[in-house]
Design an enzyme around this catalytic site. Structure first.
Site, PDB file in Angstrom:
ATOM      1  N   GLU A  61       0.801  -1.229   0.000  1.00 46.18           N
ATOM      2  CA  GLU A  61       0.000   0.000   0.000  1.00 46.18           C
ATOM      3  C   GLU A  61       0.841   1.289   0.000  1.00 46.18           C
ATOM      4  O   GLU A  61       0.348   2.338   0.415  1.00 46.18           O
ATOM      5  CB  GLU A  61      -0.946  -0.001   1.190  1.00 46.18           C
ATOM      6  CG  GLU A  61      -1.998  -1.090   1.105  1.00 46.18           C
ATOM      7  CD  GLU A  61      -3.131  -0.834   2.057  1.00 46.18           C
ATOM      8  OE1 GLU A  61      -4.210  -0.427   1.605  1.00 46.18           O
ATOM      9  OE2 GLU A  61      -2.938  -1.035   3.269  1.00 46.18           O
ATOM     10  N   HIS A 100     -11.426  -0.849   6.540  1.00 45.54           N
ATOM     11  CA  HIS A 100      -9.981  -0.954   6.382  1.00 45.54           C
ATOM     12  C   HIS A 100      -9.239  -0.138   7.440  1.00 45.54           C
ATOM     13  O   HIS A 100      -8.469  -0.693   8.208  1.00 45.54           O
ATOM     14  CB  HIS A 100      -9.642  -0.477   4.962  1.00 45.54           C
ATOM     15  CG  HIS A 100      -8.209  -0.602   4.591  1.00 45.54           C
ATOM     16  ND1 HIS A 100      -7.769  -0.478   3.294  1.00 45.54           N
ATOM     17  CD2 HIS A 100      -7.083  -0.805   5.331  1.00 45.54           C
ATOM     18  CE1 HIS A 100      -6.462  -0.629   3.249  1.00 45.54           C
ATOM     19  NE2 HIS A 100      -6.027  -0.823   4.476  1.00 45.54           N
ATOM     20  N   HIS A 145      -4.789   0.787  10.752  1.00 49.62           N
ATOM     21  CA  HIS A 145      -5.994  -0.046  10.832  1.00 49.62           C
ATOM     22  C   HIS A 145      -6.543  -0.049  12.264  1.00 49.62           C
ATOM     23  O   HIS A 145      -7.156  -1.037  12.677  1.00 49.62           O
ATOM     24  CB  HIS A 145      -5.676  -1.486  10.417  1.00 49.62           C
ATOM     25  CG  HIS A 145      -4.973  -1.618   9.092  1.00 49.62           C
ATOM     26  ND1 HIS A 145      -4.140  -2.673   8.799  1.00 49.62           N
ATOM     27  CD2 HIS A 145      -5.001  -0.833   7.990  1.00 49.62           C
ATOM     28  CE1 HIS A 145      -3.667  -2.531   7.566  1.00 49.62           C
ATOM     29  NE2 HIS A 145      -4.162  -1.419   7.047  1.00 49.62           N
ATOM     30  N   HIS A 165      -0.695   5.469   7.645  1.00 51.67           N
ATOM     31  CA  HIS A 165      -1.849   4.638   7.301  1.00 51.67           C
ATOM     32  C   HIS A 165      -2.021   3.601   8.410  1.00 51.67           C
ATOM     33  O   HIS A 165      -1.086   2.878   8.740  1.00 51.67           O
ATOM     34  CB  HIS A 165      -1.645   3.946   5.958  1.00 51.67           C
ATOM     35  CG  HIS A 165      -2.687   2.916   5.670  1.00 51.67           C
ATOM     36  ND1 HIS A 165      -4.028   3.229   5.583  1.00 51.67           N
ATOM     37  CD2 HIS A 165      -2.597   1.581   5.483  1.00 51.67           C
ATOM     38  CE1 HIS A 165      -4.711   2.132   5.337  1.00 51.67           C
ATOM     39  NE2 HIS A 165      -3.873   1.117   5.280  1.00 51.67           N
TER      40      HIS A 165
HETATM   41 ZN    ZN Z   1      -4.097  -0.889   4.982  1.00 49.84          ZN
END
Ligand code: ZN
Length: 259
Positions: A82, A176, A103, A101
């Site tokens: 990603e 996500h 989760h 980023h």
């Molecule tokens: Zn991710």
């Protein structure tokens, strides 16, 4: 300070930032921090595909091109799938210097429930007062893409990056997680951490209101003016938090720093 010495300071901040995000459960084995190269804005740096808590030395880092999200060294170790989340944010926003980023579990409910995540307390005034946007990567899946919610290419990354237009700092991702963009590593860590805390607070507050027979509309959230003032203050106050968080992870044997 030479360019090489400057880069070393960024490496150290990046590694400690990754450790902090793990220590505070913003990242687990997955998710990532990145930063734009301090002397070449056409590049950015992330870790190889490894749990952020275990990033320790320069050998764990990879330098990527902003324009396509690919490593400048074709023999680099395996990279995160990603990374295009990061490359496209740097591509679209020249002033952005770092991104996270995550989760984090407390945030996920707001990505799937149509309940808007809003700034609930003074530490999270940077969240959009009208509600943090929710991006659905399923909308960006092409005929040859794997429909697994991951941002797997520059096209999907570009679609997500557009959510940061207008100075937005946080975007949720359906089923996500979320991504933050900031003008420094320290501030990206600050935003990521307090987004997670705000989500937990909002869930608790909504539960209290529901138990008392009310709804989300009854919550006393930050006003637009309050949120704006707290956002302006964040770069100053984040330094104090950063000092504490670095000290916390420095004292924990799990986290190694070899640069
Ligand atoms: Zn991710």
């Amino acid at each position: 300070m030479t360019d090489a010495e400057l880069l070393q300071t960024y490496y150290r901040s990046f590694i400690r930032g990754s450790h902090i995000l793990h220590f505070h459960q913003v990242l687990d084995a997955y998710g990532h921090l990145s930063f734009r190269h301090p002397t070449d804005p056409s590049l950015f740096v992330m870790a190889r595909s490894v749990a952020p808590a275990l990033i320790a030395t320069e050998k764990d880092l990879i330098t990527f091109r902003v324009r396509d999200g690919e490593p400048i060294d074709p023999d680099s170790p395996k990279a995160y799938i990603e990374r295009y989340i990061h490359s496209e944010i740097y591509h679209r926003f020249p002033d952005i210097q770092a991104a996270v980023h995550s989760h984090a579990e407390s945030v996920i409910p707001f990505t799937i429930s149509d309940v808007p995540l809003k700034p609930c307390y003074h530490m999270a005034g940077f969240l959009a007062s009208s509600g943090v946007p929710v991006h659905d990567s399923a909308d960006d899946v092409g005929p040859s893409d794997i429909p697994d919610l991951l941002v797997r290419n520059t096209t999907m990354g570009e679609a997500l990056a557009k959510r940061f237009d207008g100075g937005n700092k946080v975007t949720l991702m359906r089923g996500h997680g979320y991504t933050v963009a900031a003008i420094s590593i320290e501030l990206a860590v600050f935003y990521a951490l307090y987004t997670q805390k705000n989500a937990a607070i909002q869930t608790a507050a909504m539960g209290l209101r529901a138990a008392a027979g009310g709804s989300m509309q009854d919550l006393h959230l930050l006003s637009v003016d309050e949120a704006r003032e707290r956002t302006a203050f964040a770069p100053t106050t984040a330094k104090r938090a950063w000092e504490l968080w670095v000290t916390e992870v420095s004292g924990c044997p799990l986290y190694k720093l070899g640069v």
